[in-house]
Motif scaffolding. Structure first.
Motif, PDB file in Angstrom:
ATOM      1  N   PHE A  21      12.595 -55.296  47.008  1.00 54.91           N
ATOM      2  CA  PHE A  21      12.160 -53.657  48.094  1.00 54.91           C
ATOM      3  C   PHE A  21      12.325 -52.946  46.695  1.00 54.91           C
ATOM      4  N   ILE A  22      11.985 -51.903  47.150  1.00 50.65           N
ATOM      5  CA  ILE A  22      11.732 -51.105  46.434  1.00 50.65           C
ATOM      6  C   ILE A  22      13.255 -49.564  46.324  1.00 50.65           C
ATOM      7  N   PRO A  23      13.836 -49.166  45.454  1.00 54.36           N
ATOM      8  CA  PRO A  23      15.680 -48.502  45.688  1.00 54.36           C
ATOM      9  C   PRO A  23      14.495 -46.641  45.106  1.00 54.36           C
ATOM     10  N   GLU A  24      15.075 -46.703  46.319  1.00 56.83           N
ATOM     11  CA  GLU A  24      14.858 -44.637  46.487  1.00 56.83           C
ATOM     12  C   GLU A  24      15.942 -44.121  45.819  1.00 56.83           C
ATOM     13  N   PRO A  25      15.278 -42.905  45.019  1.00 58.19           N
ATOM     14  CA  PRO A  25      15.732 -42.322  44.492  1.00 58.19           C
ATOM     15  C   PRO A  25      17.759 -41.525  45.232  1.00 58.19           C
ATOM     16  N   ASN A  26      18.752 -42.238  44.530  1.00 59.18           N
ATOM     17  CA  ASN A  26      19.841 -41.625  44.975  1.00 59.18           C
ATOM     18  C   ASN A  26      20.899 -42.493  45.810  1.00 59.18           C
ATOM     19  N   HIS A  27      20.009 -43.102  46.317  1.00 52.92           N
ATOM     20  CA  HIS A  27      20.797 -44.095  47.134  1.00 52.92           C
ATOM     21  C   HIS A  27      21.092 -45.761  46.371  1.00 52.92           C
ATOM     22  N   ASP A  28      22.608 -45.823  47.598  1.00 51.67           N
ATOM     23  CA  ASP A  28      23.027 -47.215  47.286  1.00 51.67           C
ATOM     24  C   ASP A  28      22.660 -47.732  48.261  1.00 51.67           C
ATOM     25  N   TYR A  29      22.887 -49.442  47.713  1.00 51.00           N
ATOM     26  CA  TYR A  29      22.364 -51.295  47.736  1.00 51.00           C
ATOM     27  C   TYR A  29      23.601 -51.238  47.991  1.00 51.00           C
ATOM     28  N   ASP A  30      23.894 -52.262  48.607  1.00 56.52           N
ATOM     29  CA  ASP A  30      24.769 -53.953  49.208  1.00 56.52           C
ATOM     30  C   ASP A  30      23.398 -54.995  49.579  1.00 56.52           C
ATOM     31  N   LEU A  31      23.520 -55.454  48.014  1.00 57.64           N
ATOM     32  CA  LEU A  31      22.668 -56.892  47.661  1.00 57.64           C
ATOM     33  C   LEU A  31      23.432 -58.127  48.519  1.00 57.64           C
ATOM     34  N   ILE A  32      23.948 -58.814  50.077  1.00 62.24           N
ATOM     35  CA  ILE A  32      23.997 -59.655  49.752  1.00 62.24           C
ATOM     36  C   ILE A  32      23.612 -60.838  50.319  1.00 62.24           C
ATOM     37  N   VAL A  33      23.474 -61.582  49.597  1.00 63.35           N
ATOM     38  CA  VAL A  33      23.603 -63.017  50.093  1.00 63.35           C
ATOM     39  C   VAL A  33      24.267 -63.684  50.772  1.00 63.35           C
ATOM     40  N   GLY A  34      23.421 -64.592  51.451  1.00 64.26           N
ATOM     41  CA  GLY A  34      24.048 -65.344  52.543  1.00 64.26           C
ATOM     42  C   GLY A  34      23.614 -66.468  52.422  1.00 64.26           C
ATOM     43  N   ASN A  35      23.645 -67.699  53.151  1.00 59.29           N
ATOM     44  CA  ASN A  35      22.915 -69.192  53.348  1.00 59.29           C
ATOM     45  C   ASN A  35      21.346 -68.929  53.522  1.00 59.29           C
ATOM     46  N   TYR A  36      20.825 -68.819  51.880  1.00 65.76           N
ATOM     47  CA  TYR A  36      19.421 -68.990  52.008  1.00 65.76           C
ATOM     48  C   TYR A  36      19.062 -67.840  52.835  1.00 65.76           C
ATOM     49  N   SER A  37      18.998 -66.843  52.786  1.00 67.47           N
ATOM     50  CA  SER A  37      19.187 -65.151  52.795  1.00 67.47           C
ATOM     51  C   SER A  37      19.063 -64.330  52.074  1.00 67.47           C
ATOM     52  N   PRO A  46      22.026 -45.404  56.653  1.00 69.14           N
ATOM     53  CA  PRO A  46      22.564 -47.211  56.696  1.00 69.14           C
ATOM     54  C   PRO A  46      21.695 -47.399  58.116  1.00 69.14           C
ATOM     55  N   ASP A  47      20.871 -46.299  58.956  1.00 73.17           N
ATOM     56  CA  ASP A  47      20.188 -46.535  59.931  1.00 73.17           C
ATOM     57  C   ASP A  47      18.662 -46.468  59.347  1.00 73.17           C
ATOM     58  N   ALA A  48      18.702 -46.266  58.321  1.00 70.94           N
ATOM     59  CA  ALA A  48      16.512 -46.711  57.728  1.00 70.94           C
ATOM     60  C   ALA A  48      16.171 -47.707  56.661  1.00 70.94           C
ATOM     61  N   LYS A  49      15.285 -48.518  57.538  1.00 71.99           N
ATOM     62  CA  LYS A  49      14.947 -49.428  56.903  1.00 71.99           C
ATOM     63  C   LYS A  49      14.935 -49.577  55.903  1.00 71.99           C
ATOM     64  N   VAL A  50      14.902 -50.241  55.213  1.00 67.59           N
ATOM     65  CA  VAL A  50      14.718 -50.512  53.724  1.00 67.59           C
ATOM     66  C   VAL A  50      13.401 -50.922  52.304  1.00 67.59           C
ATOM     67  N   GLU A  51      12.928 -50.104  52.449  1.00 64.64           N
ATOM     68  CA  GLU A  51      11.319 -50.571  51.694  1.00 64.64           C
ATOM     69  C   GLU A  51      11.119 -51.640  51.436  1.00 64.64           C
ATOM     70  N   SER A  52      10.431 -52.218  51.607  1.00 65.29           N
ATOM     71  CA  SER A  52      10.275 -53.838  51.277  1.00 65.29           C
ATOM     72  C   SER A  52       8.658 -53.643  50.364  1.00 65.29           C
ATOM     73  N   TRP A  53       7.835 -54.827  49.940  1.00 65.45           N
ATOM     74  CA  TRP A  53       6.846 -54.116  49.352  1.00 65.45           C
ATOM     75  C   TRP A  53       6.514 -56.573  49.301  1.00 65.45           C
ATOM     76  N   ASN A  54       4.960 -56.307  49.888  1.00 63.85           N
ATOM     77  CA  ASN A  54       4.378 -57.681  49.619  1.00 63.85           C
ATOM     78  C   ASN A  54       2.589 -57.468  49.123  1.00 63.85           C
ATOM     79  N   ASP A  55       3.105 -56.838  47.570  1.00 66.78           N
ATOM     80  CA  ASP A  55       1.777 -56.834  46.891  1.00 66.78           C
ATOM     81  C   ASP A  55       1.768 -58.298  46.781  1.00 66.78           C
ATOM     82  N   LYS A  56      -0.401 -58.133  46.306  1.00 65.26           N
ATOM     83  CA  LYS A  56      -0.289 -59.245  45.717  1.00 65.26           C
ATOM     84  C   LYS A  56       0.506 -59.159  44.413  1.00 65.26           C
TER      85      LYS A  56
END
Length: 167
Positions: free
Chosen positions: A129-145, A154-164
């Motif tokens: 993910f790419i954290p946005e300015p002044n945002h708070d995030y939970d990193l929730i570790v589950g079973n293999y995810s 909470p309604d926005a999609k967290v910006e991820s990245w998959n660049d080379k």
């Protein structure tokens, strides 16, 4: 020389231990800081990637959980950031919160051991993910995810990245 019966409790104690000697993240003090929270269990880190030519290279890996756990229990106390939005997913004393620089390409990685008949193998799973300015995030570790939840929006999609990634 110690007799084997005296070493057995020590061996059992060490078999439930994890060690992660990566440094913890430096606290980012900018007025645009993003904040992350993770449950303090197991071995969870984040990797920072920077652009090099036409790909991204890992420039650091920082430990988010305790350096040592004994029988699955963290050996250090929780770490809180004043004013971080509360969580409905991560609570109690076994959590750590950090202020980080926004706009970085991050990969959150959780390591675990997979035990087989012929040995134990270290495995991992991750989320980017790419954290946005002044945002708070939970990193929730589950079973293999890993679920990254934006507490600020909470309604926005967290910006991820998959660049080379550079070899």
């Amino acid at each position: 020389m110690l007799h084997a019966k005296y070493l057995m409790p020590f061996a059992v104690l060490l078999s439930g231990c994890t060690f992660n000697l990566n440094p913890t993240p430096d606290e980012y003090t900018g007025s645009d800081a993003a904040h992350i929270r993770v449950e303090d269990s197991g071995v969870t880190t984040f990797r920072v990637y920077n652009k090099v030519g036409n790909c991204y290279k890992k420039t650091s890996e920082k430990r988010l959980t305790s350096a040592i756990t004994l029988i699955g229990l963290p050996t250090t106390t929780g770490k809180k950031i004043p004013g971080m939005k509360p969580s409905t997913d991560i609570g109690g004393l076994a959590m750590k919160e950090y202020s980080i620089q926004p706009g970085q390409r991050l990969s959150v990685v959780h390591y675990y051991d997979e035990v087989h008949t012929y040995g134990t193998y270290q495995k991992s799973f991750s989320a980017s993910f790419i954290p946005e300015p002044n945002h708070d995030y939970d990193l929730i570790v589950g079973n293999y995810s890993i679920n990254i939840k934006d507490l600020t929006n909470p309604d926005a999609k967290v910006e991820s990245w998959n660049d080379k990634i550079c070899d």
